[in-house]
Design an enzyme around this catalytic site. Structure first.
Site, mmCIF file in Angstrom:
data_model
loop_
_atom_site.group_PDB
_atom_site.id
_atom_site.type_symbol
_atom_site.label_atom_id
_atom_site.label_comp_id
_atom_site.label_asym_id
_atom_site.label_seq_id
_atom_site.Cartn_x
_atom_site.Cartn_y
_atom_site.Cartn_z
ATOM 1 C CB ALA A 49 5.529 28.268 18.972
ATOM 2 C CD GLU A 50 7.280 32.901 22.467
ATOM 3 O OE1 GLU A 50 7.315 34.157 22.499
ATOM 4 O OE2 GLU A 50 7.472 32.407 21.617
ATOM 5 C CG ASN A 51 1.974 28.990 20.850
ATOM 6 O OD1 ASN A 51 2.985 28.809 20.221
ATOM 7 N ND2 ASN A 51 0.926 28.944 19.970
ATOM 8 N N GLY A 52 3.692 26.622 23.138
ATOM 9 C CA GLY A 52 3.573 24.944 23.501
ATOM 10 C C GLY A 52 3.794 24.207 22.347
ATOM 11 C CB SER A 91 6.332 26.400 26.343
ATOM 12 O OG SER A 91 6.841 27.173 25.124
#
Length: 220
Positions: A49-52, A91
């Site tokens: 997930a691009e939020n980490g 990320s």
């Protein structure tokens, strides 16, 4: 009019077939978030997930949610054993370095060349382009899952996008409630039809020409 959950699940199930063992996969919000439900149990896939988060698990049971643990869409998630957390700079570093094997995302329009337009909704306040731009450019395989037409019945698969592009010629596969297409250098190839839809209906509701695969598959 939104799609029924059965249709959304059917699209997600078809998208899941593209995932191979050992992949790192980024899932968009909406239909893509249903994809993990259709993977074989023994398959090792790392969801990013691009939020980490690297190593997302299934959605938590009701009452089991952790308010600090969510995906990029803000929905509660779980993590698998061995998962790791990072900030969004790292990320996106992973995305930009090409470490993400596949992304599954929604779209408002896709052109026959595989151009993606999914960040601006006409007449709506938009939060900005977000992670889709990087993912569309840098993921090794880009799969778009979306309805075949918009709520006014207008084709979303078009010869040229009318909306601003997120990224040009990046899409590899398009899956709708009616059909699946491969994007090739020669244009779109219809590879699958979902029953009860027909080739005639798909032609009528697609805003560009396409070829029909010799190995056309009918999915019940």
């Amino acid at each position: 009019m939104g799609m029924g959950i059965d249709i959304r699940n059917r699209i997600a199930k078809r998208a899941a077939e593209e995932i191979k063992d050992g992949m790192v996969v980024n899932l968009g919000i909406g239909i893509p978030s249903l994809v993990p439900n259709y993977l074989p149990e023994q398959m090792n896939v790392i969801f990013h997930a691009e939020n980490g988060i690297t190593g997302m698990g299934p959605s938590p049971m009701k009452g089991e949610e952790d308010e600090n643990l969510c995906n990029a869409g803000g929905f509660p998630v779980t993590v698998i054993e061995g998962a790791s957390y990072c900030d969004s700079a790292i990320s996106f570093g992973m995305i930009r370095r090409g470490r993400v094997d596949m992304t599954v995302l929604g779209s408002l329009e896709v052109s026959e060349k595989g151009d993606l337009a999914n960040w601006i909704v006409p007449g709506k306040k938009v939060p900005g382009m977000g992670g889709a731009m990087e993912l569309a450019q840098k993921a090794k395989i880009v799969i778009v899952v979306m309805s075949h037409t918009d709520k006014h019945g207008k084709a979303k698969i078009v010869s040229e996008c009318s909306l601003p592009l997120t990224s040009s010629s990046c899409v590899n596969i398009i899956i709708t409630e009616m059909a699946a297409f491969q994007v090739t250098t020669e244009g779109l190839v219809l590879t699958e039809i979902f029953t009860p839809h027909t080739i005639e209906e798909i032609k009528a509701k697609t805003g560009c020409e396409f070829q029909i695969s010799d190995l056309l598959r009918i999915i019940d």
